[in-house]
Write a protein that holds these residues in place. Sequence first.
Motif: not given
Length: 224
Positions: A35-54
């Motif tokens: 449903r949604e992907v939020e970028l939390l950090s991309s200082s070097w590698y990438v941290l995301r928070r993803t919301t999904f229906d399961y």
Amino acid sequence: MSGGVPGIDVPDRRGRTGLDREGLDLTGNPGVRVREVELLSSSWYVLRRTTFDYLRADGSWDTQERETYDRGNGATVLLYDAGRGTVLLTRQFRYPVYVNGHPDGMLLETAAGLLDDDDPETAIRREAAEETGCEIGEVRHVFDVYMSPGSVTERVHFFAAPYSTAHRTSGGGGVAGEGEDIEVVELPFAKALDMISTGEIADAKTIMLLQWAALSGPFSGRDR
């Protein structure tokens, strides 16, 4: 700084954009709807928070959130000399294990690194040369593994390759400009296996390759 979010609609420090789109086009599992992907950090590698229906086994839909850490995929190689009964490993400081209970953070490991823009075999030849000083020849693909599937996206490609003194074209030690200060360590294979049970070898990829070598690899069937 004028408009735009680095990593989303303007380039981050590595020149990337659209990092908040990862996963939105996945269709392989009809029981998962991102449903949604939020970028939390991309200082070097990438941290995301993803919301999904399961889709649960009872037929109900459950909305969940997961944080994922994307550092790219990697490769590792066990360098072995079957005739002499030895393996060539590296020792280097790993801060994450140091802060999580390892006595000094110095881990014995198989040579390894990220693929970056290379294919797995090209990448592991590069890493073997940089870390151990070995220009390896024949390479055997062993398996591919997700090392920490609960939170890290990385898939590691495992290889094995013979080495000899003729393969040692430099002293290795890693790339100083990348902060690497790597010691090359040659061990009898039997001793390396014993070091798993003593805790002296505590790196997952190294343990997996050593056990593969004993069970079905170059040292299988030997009296150890």
